[in-house]
Design an enzyme around this catalytic site. Sequence first.
Site, PDB file in Angstrom:
ATOM      1  N   LYS A 203       3.787   1.757  -0.266  1.00 41.90           N
ATOM      2  CA  LYS A 203       2.832   0.797  -0.814  1.00 41.90           C
ATOM      3  C   LYS A 203       1.483   1.493  -0.923  1.00 41.90           C
ATOM      4  O   LYS A 203       0.925   1.948   0.076  1.00 41.90           O
ATOM      5  CB  LYS A 203       2.739  -0.414   0.100  1.00 41.90           C
ATOM      6  CG  LYS A 203       1.705  -1.437  -0.368  1.00 41.90           C
ATOM      7  CD  LYS A 203       1.735  -2.675   0.496  1.00 41.90           C
ATOM      8  CE  LYS A 203       0.684  -3.678   0.067  1.00 41.90           C
ATOM      9  NZ  LYS A 203       0.702  -4.882   0.901  1.00 41.90           N
ATOM     10  N   LYS A 256       5.472   0.158  -4.614  1.00 39.23           N
ATOM     11  CA  LYS A 256       4.520  -0.849  -5.084  1.00 39.23           C
ATOM     12  C   LYS A 256       3.149  -0.215  -5.274  1.00 39.23           C
ATOM     13  O   LYS A 256       2.722   0.497  -4.374  1.00 39.23           O
ATOM     14  CB  LYS A 256       4.444  -1.942  -4.027  1.00 39.23           C
ATOM     15  CG  LYS A 256       3.473  -3.041  -4.322  1.00 39.23           C
ATOM     16  CD  LYS A 256       3.419  -3.986  -3.169  1.00 39.23           C
ATOM     17  CE  LYS A 256       2.299  -4.970  -3.434  1.00 39.23           C
ATOM     18  NZ  LYS A 256       1.918  -5.710  -2.296  1.00 39.23           N
TER      19      LYS A 256
END
Length: 331
Positions: A203, A256
């Site tokens: 992330k 992400k």
Amino acid sequence: MNPTTAHAALNLTRRLRRLRRSATLRAMVRETRLSPDIFVLPLFICEGEGVRREIGSMPGVFNLSVDEAVKEVEAAKADGIKSVLLFGLPQYKDAVGSAAYDSDAPVQAAVRAIKRATPDVVVMTDVCLCEYTDHGHCGIIVGDEIVNDATVDQLVRAAVSHATAGADVVAPSDMMDGRVGAIRHALDERGFENTVIMSYAAKYCSAFYGPFREAADSAPKFGDRRSHQMDPGNVAEALREVELDIEEGADIVMVKPALPYLDVIARVKDRFGYPTAAYHVSGEYSMLKAAARNGWIDEPRATLECLTAIRRAGADIIITYCARDAARLLG
Ligand code: PBG
């Protein structure tokens, strides 16, 4: 020059355009296909009843009270959506994010209600503290540091509480070290050995989360998330993050955001061959919607093109606010 002579001189035996001449031929040789089976729809659950409040920067996305969330899931299911990812907007926030493991908080209540109304829909929950802390950080703060290990204890409590409510999948999004292993261990100890962990493994510290922070009221009141989320320039480190999460017991690993990190998705899928999710985040959604509203792009085509690119890069699962739109377009 005589154009006919020039053409003859080409003497082509390979003409790749042959297979592009009709829709049927194009469909026959298409390498990447989308299906609503792989879409996960994120939902923002707030307190109250009958609440359906549109998020300014995310047209078509709402803060929903539990009763409205159940209706949304039923409608999404009719479009072909089979999985949702829940975020909570609790009224009560404190320094340690204790509402994250309150069994009566919006997410836990929504999990129970959705599993009751639509048991075959896969319910995933985001596990983080940023929506639950009064300072908006993803963890417990000591001095000016987000401390890792004490935060992991809180995340474990949240994950156990989601599993107890009936979540099929818990998805830690905090980027603390060691949280996947700690959550796996705590779940197993309590008989939740079948609860899936989808880790937000790679992330990045991204500007594309902006609209989400409005939706979830989770912007940090000071500082930023650079001490735990990844530097956008790194990819070898993403592979280390993914490797560790798999070792610790992650069932699904996530990259992400999605579109600015297609190379990361491709390398994670290539290297590990694991179920790989990509999160097409709020900012990616808002850009599409904004351009479409201005008449600058063809929204349906652009939406499917974005999702196709994420799929082509290697994502098995796509978490996207466009899930319902895309499912309807495909249907
Ligand atoms: C943290 C979390 C965030 C997102 C998903 N989980 C926000 C953040 O890290 O600041 C962003 C999702 C999006 O932008 O759509 N709980």
